[in-house]
Design an enzyme around this catalytic site. Structure first.
Site, short mmCIF file in Angstrom:
data_model
loop_
_atom_site.label_atom_id
_atom_site.label_comp_id
_atom_site.label_asym_id
_atom_site.label_seq_id
_atom_site.Cartn_x
_atom_site.Cartn_y
_atom_site.Cartn_z
N THR A 185 45.70 -30.74 18.92
CA THR A 185 44.95 -30.63 20.16
C THR A 185 43.81 -29.65 19.98
OG1 THR A 185 46.27 -28.79 20.98
CG2 THR A 185 47.07 -31.01 21.47
N GLU A 331 48.86 -35.67 23.32
CA GLU A 331 50.32 -35.76 23.39
C GLU A 331 50.83 -37.14 23.79
OE1 GLU A 331 49.17 -31.46 24.34
OE2 GLU A 331 48.44 -33.47 24.83
N LYS A 440 40.29 -20.96 42.87
CA LYS A 440 40.99 -20.52 44.07
C LYS A 440 40.11 -19.52 44.81
CE LYS A 440 45.58 -19.65 45.81
NZ LYS A 440 47.00 -19.50 45.48
#
Length: 554
Positions: A185, A331, A440
């Site tokens: 990855t 994955e 956020k």
């Protein structure tokens, strides 16, 4: 009571068995340089694959050993896709765009015994070898030139190696769970993580992609494989084209956007796959070109890495090209979802259809998916309830290779993707963000992906990415980096455009109109780099690194 069926393993070599008999006369084509191509048949390909398998055995490569490749998209690299696992070894495709230190880590962690590399990669491999790759005991160079003067040893020419191979070599019958391929990855934090694919997983994924409501890869297709072959096995497209006998075209060494356009015209390409940035680069090349290009053959352009904008979808429709997308990860071998329109939804309005195409699609066959809340509750498929996506399939990794991070992502038979999204009642997945990329602000979540898609839809915007930056009052606020298609683009234009689509508190406080946005080695926007630049020196850190076209910081 057991079924009375033959217990035949699913092996990559069986894909080759089918193709060399049914589609022996179909072609594999590689772009060499302006106007020239290498072309041979699948029958020729099969003979060379067998020669490679037998040559590796003669070289001392044992079953289960990893053989690394560092190469561009071309016919020789494709031969390693079948030749290495055909002998019982594991093909380990290595990202050539990584730094030498990262490549050293990956080679050592995988324990590669042989490296097969393109001749233009020799200087890079010499740097990696100086850093130390003790498991590597041989180097093989792909290309047409004589062996270079190098300290790498022992070193072999690929063509000499396979010339001594046996074209009648018989592939061993392996357990279908035997490792066939390995990829790492492009980790956002820490070192890259290794994923090991079995023959079974790759064959099953190949069969899924060939289905009519997925890629519809058929014998009549002429497919251009642009996605790097070092990245998740080229999205498994080469295997799918092989199984179906499609004409497979590779762009060769160091291709440009202009090369892709030329290849589509020359070879009458019907489908292609690559990152969203590829579709954008090709569009920009055509816009700036004085030549009229005949791209009418191109019916499908599969763009990945991030969601393609409606603007890029609409632009390519002038050639009759449908831009499609999907969702996947290393994955998952790699596909999780693919975007196609259900027949019961096909009569919707143009707005409805575009809205559907902007979603990441439905799970492919054999893939199970669910949305989980922070407190571990499974959420409904109502198109609104958002949580982390968990997936499970015969081609989803059960563990990372020798990595303690397995326990963070693989639990109770499910892979925790780290992606936040929702699923509508028809099973269409919407990726709202990576967990790490959500913003956020004042206790409320803002999706950077939604903002990026909206900005990319602006007629004067070429590319856009959004990251979170610290804010004393709101904790985090969005920062937008935009590449303009029109020099007249202003911050006021962007604010007004977003104000029609989002609540005021979603709109970024800061905008930077830049010459380019940094990208990862697989073509995604490099938010990690942007966040690091900001962390080091605030807004000035990004401004000093990127070429600022306009000062539009609020």
């Amino acid at each position: 009571m057991d079924g009375l069926m033959m217990d035949q393993p699913l092996l990559l070599s069986d894909l080759l068995w089918r193709t060399e008999r049914l589609f022996h006369d179909k072609k594999i084509v590689t772009y060499l340089e302006a106007g020239s191509y290498h072309s041979y048949t699948y029958a020729d390909f099969a003979k060379r694959v067998r020669r490679l398998s037998s040559a590796l055995v003669k070289l001392g490569v044992r079953p289960g050993e990893r053989v690394g490749t560092i190469a561009w998209n071309h016919y020789r690299h494709f031969e390693t896709y079948l030749g290495i696992p055909g002998s019982g070894a594991v093909v380990h495709t290595i990202n050539m765009r990584l730094f030498p230190e990262q490549q050293q880590y990956i080679i050592n962690h995988a324990g590669d015994s042989v490296l097969i590399v393109d001749e233009d990669q020799i200087p890079l491999i010499e740097q990696v070898a100086e850093l130390g790759i003790p498991s590597v005991r041989a180097f093989v160079v792909m290309g047409d030139k004589p062996l270079p003067d190098t300290a790498l040893a022992p070193i072999y020419r690929y063509e000499d190696l396979i010339a001594d191979g046996d074209e009648d070599y018989e592939f061993p019958v392996l357990d279908e769970r035997t490792a066939a391929a390995m990829c790492y990855t492009s980790a956002t934090t820490g070192e890259p993580k290794g994923v090991v694919y079995s023959h079974r997983a790759m064959v099953l994924q190949t069969m899924c992609l060939a289905m009519h409501d997925k890629l519809n890869m058929s014998e009549s297709q002429v497919w251009l494989e642009v996605s790097p072959m070092f990245h998740v096995n080229g999205w498994n497209i080469p295997h799918t084209a092989l199984m179906q006998g499609a004409t497979l075209v590779f762009p060769g060494v160091r291709p440009t956007a202009g090369d892709y356009v030329q290849i589509v015209q020359d070879q009458k390409i019907t489908g292609m796959n690559g990152a969203v940035t590829i579709g954008t680069m090709m569009r920009d090349f055509i816009r700036s070109s004085s030549q009229e290009w005949d791209l009418s053959s191109l019916k499908t352009m599969w763009l990945g890495g991030q969601a393609p904008s409606r603007a890029i979808m609409e632009w390519w429709e002038r050639y009759g090209t449908c831009v499609v997308q999907g969702y996947g990860s290393t994955e998952n071998t790699p596909q999780v979802c693919f975007s196609s329109i259900k027949s019961t939804l096909a009569n919707g309005s143009p707005e409805d259809i575009y809205a559907l195409r902007q979603k990441q699609g439905q799970p492919i066959p054999l893939m199970k998916i669910k949305i989980m809340s922070d407190n571990g509750l499974e959420l409904p498929w109502d198109g609104r309830s958002a949580g982390e996506l968990w997936v499970q399939s015969p081609f989803t990794a059960s563990a990372y290779y020798n990595d303690v991070r397995t326990k963070e992502h693989m639990q109770d038979g499910w892979f925790h993707t780290g992606d936040v999204g929702c699923i509508d009642p028809d099973g269409y997945v919407v990726i709202m963000d990576r967990v790490k990329d959500l913003i956020k602000s004042g206790g409320e979540w803002i999706s950077s992906i939604d903002l990026e898609n909206a900005l990319a839809a602006h007629p004067k915007v070429r590319e856009a990415t959004v990251i979170a930056i610290p804010d004393e009052k709101w904790l985090e606020r969005p920062l937008a980096c935009v590449v303009a298609d029109d020099k007249s683009l202003s911050e006021a234009d962007l604010r007004a455009f977003l104000a029609e689509r989002f609540a005021k508190w979603w709109i970024p406080d800061s905008f930077l109109i830049v010459d380019t946005i940094p990208k990862t080695s697989v073509g995604k926007f490099n938010k990690k780099e942007l966040r690091a630049l900001y962390s080091e020196n605030g807004m000035r850190g990004i401004e000093q690194h990127l070429e600022i076209v306009q000062d539009t910081v609020a």
